[in-house]
Design an enzyme around this catalytic site. Structure first.
Site, PDB file in Angstrom:
ATOM      1  N   HIS A 171       0.906  -1.074   0.016  1.00  0.00           N
ATOM      2  CA  HIS A 171       0.064   0.056   0.119  1.00  0.00           C
ATOM      3  C   HIS A 171       0.983   1.161  -0.010  1.00  0.00           C
ATOM      4  O   HIS A 171       1.492   1.684   1.151  1.00  0.00           O
ATOM      5  CB  HIS A 171      -0.832  -0.033   1.287  1.00  0.00           C
ATOM      6  CG  HIS A 171      -1.943   0.924   1.103  1.00  0.00           C
ATOM      7  ND1 HIS A 171      -2.114   2.044   0.374  1.00  0.00           N
ATOM      8  CD2 HIS A 171      -3.203   0.844   1.917  1.00  0.00           C
ATOM      9  CE1 HIS A 171      -3.266   2.680   0.638  1.00  0.00           C
ATOM     10  NE2 HIS A 171      -3.952   1.968   1.451  1.00  0.00           N
ATOM     11  N   HIS A 174      -2.957   6.935  -1.234  1.00  0.00           N
ATOM     12  CA  HIS A 174      -3.631   7.583  -0.408  1.00  0.00           C
ATOM     13  C   HIS A 174      -3.165   8.186   1.067  1.00  0.00           C
ATOM     14  O   HIS A 174      -3.922   8.447   1.708  1.00  0.00           O
ATOM     15  CB  HIS A 174      -4.674   6.432   0.359  1.00  0.00           C
ATOM     16  CG  HIS A 174      -5.337   5.720  -0.997  1.00  0.00           C
ATOM     17  ND1 HIS A 174      -6.234   4.695  -0.718  1.00  0.00           N
ATOM     18  CD2 HIS A 174      -5.346   6.025  -2.288  1.00  0.00           C
ATOM     19  CE1 HIS A 174      -6.517   4.135  -1.839  1.00  0.00           C
ATOM     20  NE2 HIS A 174      -6.046   4.971  -2.686  1.00  0.00           N
ATOM     21  N   TYR A 176      -0.815   7.370   3.094  1.00  0.00           N
ATOM     22  CA  TYR A 176      -0.261   6.652   4.124  1.00  0.00           C
ATOM     23  C   TYR A 176       1.175   6.635   4.053  1.00  0.00           C
ATOM     24  O   TYR A 176       2.014   7.113   3.241  1.00  0.00           O
ATOM     25  CB  TYR A 176      -0.799   5.308   4.139  1.00  0.00           C
ATOM     26  CG  TYR A 176      -2.358   5.279   4.646  1.00  0.00           C
ATOM     27  CD1 TYR A 176      -2.748   5.479   5.789  1.00  0.00           C
ATOM     28  CD2 TYR A 176      -3.162   4.848   3.586  1.00  0.00           C
ATOM     29  CE1 TYR A 176      -4.177   5.475   6.357  1.00  0.00           C
ATOM     30  CE2 TYR A 176      -4.591   4.827   3.848  1.00  0.00           C
ATOM     31  CZ  TYR A 176      -5.094   5.149   5.167  1.00  0.00           C
ATOM     32  OH  TYR A 176      -6.518   5.195   5.357  1.00  0.00           O
TER      33      TYR A 176
HETATM   34  C1  FNR Z   1     -11.472   1.861   0.706  1.00  0.00           C
HETATM   35  N1  FNR Z   1     -10.225   1.813  -0.091  1.00  0.00           N
HETATM   36  C2  FNR Z   1      -9.031   1.284   0.316  1.00  0.00           C
HETATM   37  N2  FNR Z   1      -7.732   1.456  -0.361  1.00  0.00           N
HETATM   38  C3  FNR Z   1      -6.626   0.942  -0.155  1.00  0.00           C
HETATM   39  O1  FNR Z   1      -5.850   0.854  -0.866  1.00  0.00           O
HETATM   40  N3  FNR Z   1      -6.892   0.121   1.012  1.00  0.00           N
HETATM   41  C4  FNR Z   1      -7.693   0.189   2.061  1.00  0.00           C
HETATM   42  O2  FNR Z   1      -7.715  -0.680   3.157  1.00  0.00           O
HETATM   43  C5  FNR Z   1      -9.169   0.619   1.420  1.00  0.00           C
HETATM   44  N4  FNR Z   1     -10.108   0.772   2.304  1.00  0.00           N
HETATM   45  C6  FNR Z   1     -11.233   1.145   1.881  1.00  0.00           C
HETATM   46  C7  FNR Z   1     -12.445   0.772   2.723  1.00  0.00           C
HETATM   47  C8  FNR Z   1     -13.689   1.099   2.175  1.00  0.00           C
HETATM   48  C9  FNR Z   1     -14.941   1.106   2.944  1.00  0.00           C
HETATM   49  C10 FNR Z   1     -13.748   1.829   0.736  1.00  0.00           C
HETATM   50  C11 FNR Z   1     -14.929   1.987  -0.046  1.00  0.00           C
HETATM   51  C12 FNR Z   1     -12.832   1.992  -0.091  1.00  0.00           C
HETATM   52  C13 FNR Z   1     -10.373   2.467  -1.732  1.00  0.00           C
HETATM   53  C14 FNR Z   1     -10.856   1.275  -2.496  1.00  0.00           C
HETATM   54  O3  FNR Z   1      -9.733   0.404  -2.589  1.00  0.00           O
HETATM   55  C15 FNR Z   1     -11.114   2.113  -3.880  1.00  0.00           C
HETATM   56  O4  FNR Z   1      -9.745   2.525  -4.439  1.00  0.00           O
HETATM   57  C16 FNR Z   1     -12.096   3.200  -3.881  1.00  0.00           C
HETATM   58  O5  FNR Z   1     -13.382   2.926  -3.009  1.00  0.00           O
HETATM   59  C17 FNR Z   1     -12.399   3.388  -5.161  1.00  0.00           C
HETATM   60  O6  FNR Z   1     -13.042   2.388  -5.906  1.00  0.00           O
HETATM   61  P1  FNR Z   1     -14.840   2.377  -6.124  1.00  0.00           P
HETATM   62  O7  FNR Z   1     -15.432   2.041  -4.786  1.00  0.00           O
HETATM   63  O8  FNR Z   1     -15.189   3.537  -6.652  1.00  0.00           O
HETATM   64  O9  FNR Z   1     -14.899   1.062  -6.959  1.00  0.00           O
END
Ligand code: FNR
Length: 369
Positions: A171, A174, A176
């Site tokens: 990861h 975002h 982090y």
């Molecule tokens: C996320 N996302 C996310 N990304 C990541 O890299 N690690 C994580 O642990 C999380 N956790 C997370 C929790 C929840 C509840 C959501 C809705 C999203 C981001 C996710 O992987 C994704 O990039 C985004 O949600 C955009 O994709 P969608 O939802 O538009 O298809």
């Protein structure tokens, strides 16, 4: 033009990874693991999606073995024999139905708030002590702490292979820890981990190199990265394709096999003068397979990156995605929120049963169904 089903259900073949189709479950933190351990409900949750045509599952972010790696309650860790046994159960459940799965290994860095387990008094760790530009609120990491975290990522990757995972995702997105090193707004270090946007890849490069030494050559290493930060959606690590190329080069050379390019809306072009999105540019520059993501099947709202108030695209218009897949702009498509509400989303896509897809709703966050 081929239909969206034909395009998504072409097998994916790359040097180290083969998948029956192009659909990936995006990593999503669920906060449903009391005591930090993935339970049977977690295994069932991922198995349900694997059994319904999700080509590859990337798990929720799972913290590596460091006192400050976790930032949230109920997150399953990736260290300790009890938690690793829980993950082994998850891997076996997914493999039992023919699926593939990788853990997303994670350190939250400055996003950690005091009070979180395992040691509530431990502050957020960050490259230079900044939580956001100008806010000096965290612990600035020493060289030996940087080395400890690199080792923790390497150990997690080694454990992932030992447990039978099909690869590992780092990861690096975002806002982090790894992304905090990428980001000049909070990485003000003057040692080898700081400097310009190329020098700031050093921490990630050392993590990737350490991982490569501990896993077999054929084990796929995926890096998730994003231009935007949760702390500031307008940040861009690279302003131009040329800068992006310079940023990606050391990461590619270190041994990334697949880039997971996190955007909030896949249809948005990354730079002027080209419609390519971030995954498109990354594939073009590196020649590596890429994963796109961002509001597939959803009507994107103005909210944050998880925009919990999103709704399904009313007319199930997948043309924008199909056009880009047809041009082979990227290889794989990650589905996030749409797969939370509907574990059968990918099977419904395969059948073209768009009207049967359950609408995304925030309520789905309440359980691990
Ligand atoms: C996320 N996302 C996310 N990304 C990541 O890299 N690690 C994580 O642990 C999380 N956790 C997370 C929790 C929840 C509840 C959501 C809705 C999203 C981001 C996710 O992987 C994704 O990039 C985004 O949600 C955009 O994709 P969608 O939802 O538009 O298809």
């Amino acid at each position: 033009m081929s239909s969206i089903q034909e395009l998504l259900f072409r097998p994916f073949e790359s040097e180290k990874l083969s998948l029956p189709n192009r659909l990936v479950m995006a990593p999503m933190t669920r906060n449903h693991s009391p005591n930090w351990i993935p339970e049977q409900a977690t295994a069932d949750y991922y198995q349900r999606r694997a059994a319904h045509d999700t080509g590859l599952i990337i798990t929720e972010g799972t913290p590596v073995n460091h006192i400050a790696s976790n930032g949230y309650p109920g997150v399953p860790r990736f260290f300790g024999e009890d938690a690793l046994a829980g993950w082994k159960n998850v891997v076996d459940a997914v493999h039992e139905v023919g699926g593939k799965i990788m853990p997303q290994i994670w350190h939250v860095g400055s996003m950690r708030k005091a009070g979180m387990p395992p040691e509530p008094e431990v502050p957020g760790y960050s490259p230079s002590g900044y939580s956001t530009p100008g806010k000096l609120r965290c612990h600035a990491m020493t060289d030996s702490e940087v080395a400890d975290v690199i080792e923790a990522f390497a150990q997690a990757a080694e454990d992932a292979q030992r447990l039978g995972f099909d690869g590992v995702e780092i990861h690096g997105a975002h806002g982090y820890l790894i992304d905090q090193f990428f980001w000049g707004g909070v990485n003000l270090r003057t040692d080898k981990y700081g400097g310009d946007y190329v020098a700031r890849t050093r921490f990630a490069v050392e993590i990737i190199e350490a991982i490569r030494k501990r896993v077999s050559e054929s084990f796929p290493v995926v890096l998730r990265y994003s231009q935007w930060k949760q702390q500031d959606y307008s940040v861009k690590l690279a302003q131009t394709p040329d800068e992006l190329a310079k940023f990606l080069e050391p990461l590619t050379n270190a041994g990334v096999d697949i880039f997971d390019c996190s955007t909030r809306r896949f249809w948005e072009q990354e730079f002027e003068d080209s419609t390519l999105n971030l995954a498109g540019w990354t594939k073009k520059i590196t020649g590596k397979p890429t994963i796109t993501v961002g509001s597939v099947g959803l009507k994107g709202g103005p909210g944050g990156f998880t925009d919990l108030a999103a709704t399904n695209e009313a007319d199930h218009d997948f043309d924008k995605l199909a056009e880009r897949l047809e041009r082979e702009e990227f290889d794989l498509v990650a589905i996030g929120r749409a797969l939370l509400s509907d574990p059968e989303w990918c099977s419904k896509m395969k059948r073209g049963a768009f009207d049967d897809m359950k609408a995304y709703s925030m309520q789905s966050l309440g359980t691990l169904y």
